[in-house]
Design an enzyme around this catalytic site. Structure first.
Site: not given
Ligand code: GLP
Length: 252
Positions: A74, A143, A145, A150
Site C-alpha cells: 500500500d 482494527n 486491517h 479497513e
Molecule cells: C499500517 C500499514 C499496515 C501495517 C499496519 C500496522 O498502517 N498500512 O500494512 O501492517 O498499519 O503497523 P505497525 O506494524 O506499525 O503496527
C-alpha cells in the site's frame, strides 16, 4: 513454540528481535529456493527488524536480491514520494538502499498518480504479469486491517483506493508531526490480492496487538476484521512475540 492450528503455522518467539530474525530467515529461504521470487512487502514498525536482518544477510552473501521483484501492499494517497512518511521513502530507507535489489524491480502503488483508479488497475495487472506473489509479508492494524483494507462490509478483491479509518489516522499520527498531516486516503492491494499470494507471513508484536491477534486467528471470519480472511488461506505462517501471543497461546 511452534503449533499448527487449522491453516495457520503459529510460531511464538521470545521477543521482537527473535520475531524479526525468524521472519528474515523465512524470506531468505524463499529467495534462496527461487532466485526470481516475487515478494509482497509491508510497512509499519513491525517489519523494520526483519528488514535490518535481511540487509545483514544480504551483506554476508546469504541472500541475493538481484533477480527478486517486490510489490508493496500500500501507499498513502495522495503523497509525494519525497515525503519521509511516504511508503516509497520508508522502503528505500529501511530496505531497498541496503540490499542489492534492482530499483526497477521494486513496485509500490504510486501515491503521486493523477488517476488513482487507473493506477490501482495497473498495479493489479503488474502483479499478475510478474506471475503473482510467492510470499507476502504482513503486519496487522489494531482494527484488524491488512495493507490498508479497513473494516468494511465486503472483502475488496483487487488493488483499490480507500478512505482511511479515523482510528488508523490516529494510530499512524505517531509518525507525523500531528494527526492533520496524515493523508486521509490510500491505495492498497485488496484482501483478494493478498489472498492470491502463494504463501503469507504475518508478524505480530507487542501487548497492544494481543486482542487483535486472537481475533484474527480464532474470531469469526468477517470483513469487519479484514485479517480474519487469512483463516481461508492455504498457507499462513504467523510469528508472534510473547506479549502479542498472550491471548493466543492459551487457545492452542
Ligand atoms: C499500517 C500499514 C499496515 C501495517 C499496519 C500496522 O498502517 N498500512 O500494512 O501492517 O498499519 O503497523 P505497525 O506494524 O506499525 O503496527
Amino acid at each position: 513454540m511452534e503449533k499448527i492450528y487449522k491453516n495457520f503455522r503459529i510460531l511464538v518467539a521470545e521477543d521482537y528481535e527473535k520475531v524479526s530474525s525468524m521472519a528474515a530467515d523465512i524470506i531468505a529461504k524463499q529467495v534462496s529456493s527461487k532466485i526470481t521470487s516475487v515478494l509482497g512487502l509491508a510497512t509499519g514498525s513491525t517489519p523494520v527488524g526483519a528488514y535490518q536482518d535481511l540487509a545483514r544477510l544480504n551483506k554476508l552473501g546469504v541472500v541475493d536480491f538481484e533477480k527478486v521483484t517486490t510489490f508493496n501492499l500500500d501507499e498513502y494517497y495522495p503523497i509525494n514520494k519525497k515525503n519521509n512518511q511516504s511508503y516509497d521513502y520508508f522502503m528505500k530507507d529501511n530496505l531497498f538502499n541496503h540490499i542489492n535489489i534492482a530499483p526497477g524491480n521494486t513496485f509500490i502503488p504510486n501515491g503521486e498518480a493523477a488517476d488513482a483508479a487507473k493506477e490501482c488497475l495497473e498495479y493489479e495487472s503488474r502483479i499478475e504479469s510478474a506471475g503473482g506473489i510467492d510470499l507476502q509479508l504482513l503486519g496487522i492494524g489494531l482494527n484488524g486491517h491488512i495493507g490498508f483494507n479497513e473494516p468494511a462490509d465486503i472483502f475488496p478483491q483487487i488493488t483499490h483506493h480507500v478512505k482511511l479509518d479515523d482510528s488508523t489516522i490516529k494510530a499512524n499520527s505517531r509518525f507525523f508531526d500531528n494527526a492533520n498531516d496524515v493523508p486521509k486516503h490510500a491505495l492498497t492491494m485488496g484482501v483478494g490480492t493478498i489472498m492470491r499470494s502463494a504463501q503469507i507471513l504475518l508478524l505480530i508484536s507487542g501487548a497492544g496487538k494481543a486482542e487483535i491477534a486472537q481475533k484474527v486467528i480464532f474470531g469469526d471470519i468477517t470483513p469487519k476484521v479484514p485479517g480474519t480472511a487469512l483463516q481461508l488461506h492455504r498457507s499462513v505462517t504467523v510469528i508472534l512475540d510473547k506479549p502479542a501471543a498472550e491471548k493466543v497461546t492459551p487457545m492452542l
